[in-house]
Design a protein around this motif. Structure first.
Motif, mmCIF file in Angstrom:
data_model
loop_
_atom_site.group_PDB
_atom_site.id
_atom_site.type_symbol
_atom_site.label_atom_id
_atom_site.label_comp_id
_atom_site.label_asym_id
_atom_site.label_seq_id
_atom_site.Cartn_x
_atom_site.Cartn_y
_atom_site.Cartn_z
ATOM 1 N N ALA A 47 0.814 -1.217 0.000
ATOM 2 C CA ALA A 47 0.000 0.000 0.000
ATOM 3 C C ALA A 47 0.850 1.270 0.000
ATOM 4 O O ALA A 47 0.302 2.380 0.018
ATOM 5 C CB ALA A 47 -0.923 -0.001 1.212
ATOM 6 N N GLY A 48 2.176 1.129 0.019
ATOM 7 C CA GLY A 48 3.027 2.305 0.063
ATOM 8 C C GLY A 48 3.006 2.992 1.408
ATOM 9 O O GLY A 48 3.032 4.224 1.499
ATOM 10 N N LYS B 237 3.702 6.323 -4.236
ATOM 11 C CA LYS B 237 3.164 7.240 -3.226
ATOM 12 C C LYS B 237 4.263 7.842 -2.350
ATOM 13 O O LYS B 237 4.123 8.948 -1.821
ATOM 14 C CB LYS B 237 2.137 6.487 -2.366
ATOM 15 C CG LYS B 237 1.385 7.367 -1.381
ATOM 16 C CD LYS B 237 0.163 6.664 -0.808
ATOM 17 C CE LYS B 237 0.495 5.507 0.067
ATOM 18 N NZ LYS B 237 -0.697 4.935 0.741
ATOM 19 N N LEU B 238 5.371 7.107 -2.198
ATOM 20 C CA LEU B 238 6.443 7.557 -1.326
ATOM 21 C C LEU B 238 7.620 8.166 -2.088
ATOM 22 O O LEU B 238 8.624 8.538 -1.484
ATOM 23 C CB LEU B 238 6.947 6.392 -0.470
ATOM 24 C CG LEU B 238 5.914 5.790 0.493
ATOM 25 C CD1 LEU B 238 6.493 4.580 1.197
ATOM 26 C CD2 LEU B 238 5.448 6.825 1.510
ATOM 27 N N SER B 239 7.491 8.296 -3.395
ATOM 28 C CA SER B 239 8.606 8.819 -4.198
ATOM 29 C C SER B 239 9.034 10.228 -3.806
ATOM 30 O O SER B 239 10.220 10.578 -3.970
ATOM 31 C CB SER B 239 8.264 8.765 -5.696
ATOM 32 O OG SER B 239 7.095 9.547 -5.963
ATOM 33 N N PRO B 240 8.128 11.083 -3.270
ATOM 34 C CA PRO B 240 8.598 12.425 -2.884
ATOM 35 C C PRO B 240 9.543 12.434 -1.680
ATOM 36 O O PRO B 240 10.205 13.439 -1.422
ATOM 37 C CB PRO B 240 7.290 13.168 -2.530
ATOM 38 C CG PRO B 240 6.211 12.421 -3.243
ATOM 39 C CD PRO B 240 6.663 10.988 -3.210
ATOM 40 N N LEU B 241 9.601 11.344 -0.895
ATOM 41 C CA LEU B 241 10.446 11.329 0.293
ATOM 42 C C LEU B 241 11.916 11.322 -0.100
ATOM 43 O O LEU B 241 12.342 10.580 -0.981
ATOM 44 C CB LEU B 241 10.144 10.126 1.163
ATOM 45 C CG LEU B 241 8.759 10.036 1.781
ATOM 46 C CD1 LEU B 241 8.681 8.843 2.718
ATOM 47 C CD2 LEU B 241 8.402 11.315 2.542
ATOM 48 N N LYS B 242 12.688 12.134 0.576
ATOM 49 C CA LYS B 242 14.125 12.225 0.328
ATOM 50 C C LYS B 242 14.871 11.637 1.528
ATOM 51 O O LYS B 242 14.453 11.795 2.676
ATOM 52 C CB LYS B 242 14.555 13.690 0.157
ATOM 53 C CG LYS B 242 13.853 14.393 -0.991
ATOM 54 C CD LYS B 242 14.386 13.924 -2.321
ATOM 55 C CE LYS B 242 13.891 14.803 -3.462
ATOM 56 N NZ LYS B 242 12.474 14.612 -3.782
ATOM 57 N N SER B 243 15.991 10.998 1.237
ATOM 58 C CA SER B 243 16.818 10.473 2.324
ATOM 59 C C SER B 243 17.396 11.615 3.117
ATOM 60 O O SER B 243 17.605 12.716 2.604
ATOM 61 C CB SER B 243 17.951 9.600 1.763
ATOM 62 O OG SER B 243 17.428 8.470 1.115
ATOM 63 N N ARG B 244 17.683 11.336 4.401
ATOM 64 C CA ARG B 244 18.292 12.352 5.250
ATOM 65 C C ARG B 244 19.684 12.694 4.744
ATOM 66 O O ARG B 244 20.399 11.842 4.229
ATOM 67 C CB ARG B 244 18.447 11.808 6.690
ATOM 68 C CG ARG B 244 17.150 11.560 7.398
ATOM 69 C CD ARG B 244 17.417 10.662 8.596
ATOM 70 N NE ARG B 244 16.225 10.546 9.416
ATOM 71 C CZ ARG B 244 15.986 11.290 10.481
ATOM 72 N NH1 ARG B 244 16.856 12.203 10.844
ATOM 73 N NH2 ARG B 244 14.895 11.133 11.193
ATOM 74 N N SER B 245 20.087 13.950 4.913
ATOM 75 C CA SER B 245 21.461 14.316 4.610
ATOM 76 C C SER B 245 22.362 13.838 5.742
ATOM 77 O O SER B 245 21.892 13.538 6.840
ATOM 78 C CB SER B 245 21.590 15.836 4.458
ATOM 79 O OG SER B 245 21.454 16.465 5.718
ATOM 80 N N ASN C 109 9.842 2.082 -2.692
ATOM 81 C CA ASN C 109 9.720 1.949 -4.148
ATOM 82 C C ASN C 109 8.318 2.261 -4.650
ATOM 83 O O ASN C 109 8.096 2.365 -5.858
ATOM 84 C CB ASN C 109 10.105 0.524 -4.584
ATOM 85 C CG ASN C 109 11.561 0.200 -4.279
ATOM 86 O OD1 ASN C 109 12.434 1.058 -4.438
ATOM 87 N ND2 ASN C 109 11.830 -1.018 -3.839
ATOM 88 N N HIS C 110 7.361 2.395 -3.728
ATOM 89 C CA HIS C 110 5.979 2.690 -4.116
ATOM 90 C C HIS C 110 5.882 4.139 -4.600
ATOM 91 O O HIS C 110 6.475 5.038 -3.998
ATOM 92 C CB HIS C 110 5.050 2.468 -2.917
ATOM 93 C CG HIS C 110 3.608 2.401 -3.269
ATOM 94 N ND1 HIS C 110 2.861 3.523 -3.569
ATOM 95 C CD2 HIS C 110 2.745 1.351 -3.373
ATOM 96 C CE1 HIS C 110 1.617 3.177 -3.825
ATOM 97 N NE2 HIS C 110 1.519 1.863 -3.716
#
Length: 345
Positions: A98-99, A334-342, A331-332
């Motif tokens: 479900a993302g 729906k979650l593509s806008p999330l960026k990894s922490r710096s 990989n869903h």
């Protein structure tokens, strides 16, 4: 204008009087966050209803189940933040499909659970329960018959040497115990540096004077502590379980305790919770019992709450949170806008 990021907490955080039973869990961080609103969900049920999951961007979950049915309409939901480290009440594959990210709070439980394990271990070895009863039952002068066991020079066996096991090793070090751990995933170099000898499970049960169960409940660890392994224990040895009940074959343990084949046990968890009123364990005098709450302290409440809320704030800000159980969900679409922490965050 950006849509408000909605956060729901399951209602089992509240007492019957409507106050938060855990005390301070860090909710001010949610209240002060911009673009975010939070409330307690309007359902007090064993399973989070689909209509509830559909109304929120994130859920902070205590005990209710998050199932495939919960997620069937959850187009908006992106995070289930579990208040604790166990997640057997969450359908992880369904979350991934479900993302929806699932996070846990190992940083919140590490020290409180380790201290609880040490507390239960020392209470057994010093026979605290027995000595309390001597006073209550007018048997003060029988105290010479209830000598305890010093931890110094004894062998502490850790069944699992992960987040909790390593912390128990650290806080137990001043007691002067030799430490063994059985964990196929443990780092040998880290164990050696901590003065912990790695061994197989059978050797652990044969040599340890106290065994503390800290491993996760999986298909491989279900009934890992069975009648055969209990039979390997010294008659003077103790077992402490602060992990999950089904790791121990409770019927076999009850028999070993009733027949005095081991000295005693301390259990914070059970195969069925709560145990039945006629459970044989409840009538034994060589077992110390707690209602899956031995580690419930103000430190644990605030640590778990702060960790879960940090995950919520990360997702609300477009960041990947820490302590994600199912990173495949990233990989869903729906979650593509999330960026990894710096690195600096």
């Amino acid at each position: 204008m950006a849509e408000t990021f909605r956060v729901g907490l399951t209602r089992d955080f509240l007492t019957a009087e409507g106050r938060i039973g855990w005390g301070e869990i860090g909710l001010e961080a949610l209240t002060s966050a911009r673009g975010l609103s939070w409330d307690f969900i309007d359902a007090d049920e064993p399973e989070v209803p689909a209509r509830v999951a559909a109304a929120y961007d994130a859920l902070i979950v205590l005990a209710p189940t998050v199932s495939a049915a919960t997620l069937q309409e959850a187009d908006r939901l992106r995070l289930v933040a579990r208040f604790g480290v166990g997640y057997d009440n969450v359908d992880v594959p369904s979350c991934t499909d479900a993302g929806v990210l699932l996070t846990i709070t190992p940083d919140g439980v590490r020290r409180p659970v380790a201290v609880a394990a040490l507390t239960m271990m020392l209470a057994l070895m010093h026979r605290v329960r027995d000595k309390d009863l001597l006073v209550r039952t007018g048997r003060w002068h029988d105290k010479l018959d209830y000598q305890g066991t010093s931890p110094r020079g004894r062998v502490l066996g850790l069944l699992g040497w992960g987040n909790i096991g390593r912390e128990i090793s650290s806080i137990s070090a001043p007691l002067g115990m030799r430490q063994l751990a059985a964990d196929p995933y443990a780092d040998p170099a880290a164990a050696a540096a901590a003065g912990v000898g790695l061994c197989d499970v059978d050797r652990l049960f044969s040599e340890a004077d106290v065994i503390v169960v800290t491993c996760a409940l999986t298909a491989e660890t279900h009934h890992l502590v069975d009648a055969e392994r209990l039979a390997r224990m010294k008659p003077t040895a103790y077992l402490v379980n602060i992990a999950r009940g089904p790791i121990v074959d409770q019927k076999a343990l009850t028999a070993a305790l009733a027949e005095r084949r081991i000295a005693g046990a301390a259990l914070d968890v059970f195969e069925s919770e709560p145990p039945a009123e006629d459970d044989g364990l409840l009538g034994l005098d060589n077992v110390l019992l707690a209602p899956h709450a031995a580690a419930w302290t103000d430190e644990l409440a605030l640590g778990n709450g702060t960790s879960a809320i940090r995950a919520v704030l990360d997702v609300a800000a477009g960041r990947v949170p820490a302590h994600v159980v199912n990173p495949e969900a990233l990989n869903h679409p729906k979650l593509s806008p999330l960026k990894s922490r710096s690195i600096d965050e």
